[in-house]
Design a protein around this motif. Sequence first.
Motif, short mmCIF file in Angstrom:
data_model
loop_
_atom_site.label_atom_id
_atom_site.label_comp_id
_atom_site.label_asym_id
_atom_site.label_seq_id
_atom_site.Cartn_x
_atom_site.Cartn_y
_atom_site.Cartn_z
N ILE B 134 28.30 32.39 57.98
CA ILE B 134 27.65 32.31 56.66
C ILE B 134 27.56 30.85 56.21
O ILE B 134 26.50 30.38 55.77
CB ILE B 134 28.43 33.16 55.62
CG1 ILE B 134 28.32 34.64 55.97
CG2 ILE B 134 27.93 32.89 54.20
CD1 ILE B 134 29.32 35.54 55.22
N VAL B 135 28.67 30.15 56.35
CA VAL B 135 28.71 28.74 55.95
C VAL B 135 27.74 27.92 56.80
O VAL B 135 27.00 27.06 56.29
CB VAL B 135 30.15 28.18 56.06
CG1 VAL B 135 30.18 26.69 55.79
CG2 VAL B 135 31.09 28.92 55.10
N ALA B 136 27.70 28.22 58.10
CA ALA B 136 26.81 27.49 59.01
C ALA B 136 25.34 27.69 58.65
O ALA B 136 24.50 26.83 58.90
CB ALA B 136 27.07 27.92 60.46
N GLU B 137 25.07 28.85 58.04
CA GLU B 137 23.70 29.14 57.61
C GLU B 137 23.38 28.52 56.26
O GLU B 137 22.31 28.77 55.68
CB GLU B 137 23.50 30.66 57.51
CG GLU B 137 23.46 31.39 58.84
CD GLU B 137 22.12 31.22 59.56
OE1 GLU B 137 21.14 30.78 58.92
OE2 GLU B 137 22.08 31.51 60.76
N ASP B 138 24.34 27.75 55.75
CA ASP B 138 24.16 27.11 54.45
C ASP B 138 24.03 28.13 53.31
O ASP B 138 23.35 27.89 52.32
CB ASP B 138 22.93 26.19 54.48
CG ASP B 138 23.08 25.05 53.49
OD1 ASP B 138 24.23 24.73 53.11
OD2 ASP B 138 22.04 24.47 53.08
N LEU B 139 24.70 29.26 53.51
CA LEU B 139 24.77 30.28 52.45
C LEU B 139 26.15 30.20 51.80
O LEU B 139 27.11 29.72 52.41
CB LEU B 139 24.55 31.67 53.04
CG LEU B 139 23.13 31.96 53.54
CD1 LEU B 139 23.12 33.13 54.51
CD2 LEU B 139 22.20 32.24 52.35
N ARG B 140 26.24 30.70 50.57
CA ARG B 140 27.52 30.69 49.86
C ARG B 140 28.32 31.92 50.28
O ARG B 140 27.81 33.04 50.21
CB ARG B 140 27.25 30.70 48.35
CG ARG B 140 28.48 30.51 47.49
CD ARG B 140 28.05 30.29 46.03
NE ARG B 140 29.19 29.96 45.19
CZ ARG B 140 29.96 30.84 44.56
NH1 ARG B 140 29.70 32.13 44.69
NH2 ARG B 140 30.98 30.45 43.82
N CYS B 141 29.56 31.70 50.69
CA CYS B 141 30.39 32.81 51.14
C CYS B 141 31.39 33.22 50.06
O CYS B 141 32.22 32.42 49.62
CB CYS B 141 31.13 32.42 52.42
SG CYS B 141 32.22 33.74 53.03
N ALA B 142 31.30 34.48 49.63
CA ALA B 142 32.25 35.04 48.65
C ALA B 142 32.99 36.19 49.31
O ALA B 142 32.37 37.00 50.01
CB ALA B 142 31.50 35.53 47.41
N ALA B 143 34.27 36.23 49.13
CA ALA B 143 35.05 37.32 49.71
C ALA B 143 35.54 38.24 48.61
O ALA B 143 35.79 37.80 47.48
CB ALA B 143 36.24 36.77 50.48
N VAL B 144 35.69 39.50 48.95
CA VAL B 144 36.17 40.50 47.99
C VAL B 144 37.39 41.19 48.59
O VAL B 144 37.35 41.60 49.75
CB VAL B 144 35.07 41.55 47.69
CG1 VAL B 144 35.61 42.65 46.79
CG2 VAL B 144 33.85 40.88 47.08
N ILE B 145 38.44 41.31 47.81
CA ILE B 145 39.63 42.01 48.27
C ILE B 145 39.80 43.29 47.44
O ILE B 145 40.10 43.23 46.24
CB ILE B 145 40.89 41.12 48.16
CG1 ILE B 145 40.66 39.81 48.95
CG2 ILE B 145 42.12 41.87 48.70
CD1 ILE B 145 41.83 38.84 48.91
N ALA B 146 39.57 44.41 48.11
CA ALA B 146 39.67 45.71 47.42
C ALA B 146 41.14 46.10 47.24
O ALA B 146 42.02 45.56 47.90
CB ALA B 146 38.94 46.78 48.22
N THR B 147 41.38 47.02 46.35
CA THR B 147 42.74 47.53 46.02
C THR B 147 43.72 46.39 45.74
O THR B 147 44.89 46.45 46.10
CB THR B 147 43.32 48.46 47.13
OG1 THR B 147 43.49 47.72 48.34
CG2 THR B 147 42.42 49.66 47.37
N SER B 148 43.25 45.34 45.08
CA SER B 148 44.08 44.15 44.84
C SER B 148 45.28 44.43 43.93
O SER B 148 46.29 43.74 44.02
CB SER B 148 43.25 43.04 44.19
OG SER B 148 42.44 42.40 45.15
#
Lengths: 313, 313
Positions: B134-148
């Motif tokens: 994702i980063v290599a594609e110059d896109l913004r990477c957001a992560a989601v953690i379920a059941t936090s």
Amino acid sequence: MNALPAHVDIREVGPRDGFQNEPETISTAAKIDLINRLARTGLRRIEVASFVRPDVIPQLSDGVEVLQGIDVPDDVSLMVLVPNSKGLDNALRIRETFSEVAIFVSASETHNKRNVNRTIAESMADNEIIAKRIVAEDLRCAAVIATSYGCPFEGTVPLRHTLDIAEQFAAAGAVEIGFGDTTGMANPAYVGEFFTAALERLPGVEVTAHFHNTRGQGLANAYAALQVGCTSFESSFGELGGCPVPAGSTGNIASEDLISMFHEMGVATGVDLDAVIDAARAAQTVLGRKLTSHSIIAGPIDWSPTADAPSCR
Amino acid sequence: MNALPAHVDIREVGPRDGFQNEPETISTAAKIDLINRLARTGLRRIEVASFVRPDVIPQLSDGVEVLQGIDVPDDVSLMVLVPNSKGLDNALRIRETFSEVAIFVSASETHNKRNVNRTIAESMADNEIIAKRIVAEDLRCAAVIATSYGCPFEGTVPLRHTLDIAEQFAAAGAVEIGFGDTTGMANPAYVGEFFTAALERLPGVEVTAHFHNTRGQGLANAYAALQVGCTSFESSFGELGGCPVPAGSTGNIASEDLISMFHEMGVATGVDLDAVIDAARAAQTVLGRKLTSHSIIAGPIDWSPTADAPSCR
């Protein structure tokens, strides 16, 4: 951030504030059954009736029958609401059936005029006399100030003005002052500021928070009040009643949602959450419509590890 | 008490997280119309699609058509969700239609296994590869953690464990980590503790709060996160979607209720509340059922003095 209070008191207002707002009159027998249930949930304060003119609020015209018909444990304190001296006269005819009397005024001049057709000064002059009579009868006097955080007619209501009224009530003998969010205009930042000031200005007086969930913000307001030291709350099982304004809105915060949030934070209420949810479901059956409380659907949070819990992605 | 942040960012997740949970498939044209409306409300972040197997989530099988069909202002950032490398492959075929990619895992081992049939370690090994792509594609990477904040299968999820996963995501290139309350188990006291720790352990990372309103506590949790400095929130117009578990429960907090609360506290969102309410009402019409958001009924608070406001006693 300060530690949260370890314990709070909750007054259930559904039998008065909730039933009053139902379009269909609920039978006296059903009211008695629901109050008897609520009184066995661990809730130790219940507002059960008001002595208002039956032509104005026919939904509560059976207050005497309700008070004489219910059977509640000794440690449950019952409250009645009286709008004026005549209401108190009527209530005192069955003096032995309750132990707390609520009197009220609006913090907003316009709202008070619309509600009881008197100025705030006129209402307070009468309230001072009524409060003294309540105290003389050895009953507990609680005062309620409507539109405490904002008024639909006037907009902003100055904090200082609301607390001036509260001090007048306290001087007249009220040992508890409830601040009502009549049309759901309070927000948590203002609530934090408000209760900080109220607790400071009213030493020795029980300061009670009464919020509505008109825009979903009711529990956020309760949390904000709790954070600054408020330990007395009012709520309504099933999210009944309050002020359904604008039309179709929810009013009072749901007792079961409030209790769920408190218990999850380790704040004791002395209440059996499952039993309150059962009572709300019983009210749902009596009323024949779906109530808007969340916990009535979701139930309490289950923290025990289990293989077959419902979930979703 | 610290001052509240002056400004927050809100990501609208209804078009993905909401539409995914609708029992009836919504037409592509209706989705495009609703997203185009949302994109003109001032909301500058919208999650619009996910690249998951159409046999698993048929509701979102038209993601490519939606992304190619919508017309949003340049300052609106669109996000897509990908569950795995294959999903990212598919998304990258229309690389120019979005700018943010979300990847996810559950903080709970059991929930992750039930959700994607892999261990957390297996998911994270794959996520690290995907994040780098994702980063290599110059896109913004957001992560989601379920059941936090808790898991329906395991109960408690240790805070430290959840933040360990967050650090792994950050190391792999995620510049935003969202903490999801998948089944509505968070309470405001824990949220305050959680976000204090998260903001401390994740410097330079955008820390995002994603709450559900399962027991009415969603906005209380949002207020608690805000109080300790969280300035990034996710919500869903009309209170659509999220995790309707237990069955019939509400899931995501409603964007319009969240925005109303923020504006009332003087916290800027850059969003036109009336326009979001209009979009939610349009969704209500498309779906043909009453949505559960509060502000969709009550509307914004009107603070202007007026003689003919609705009220009640």
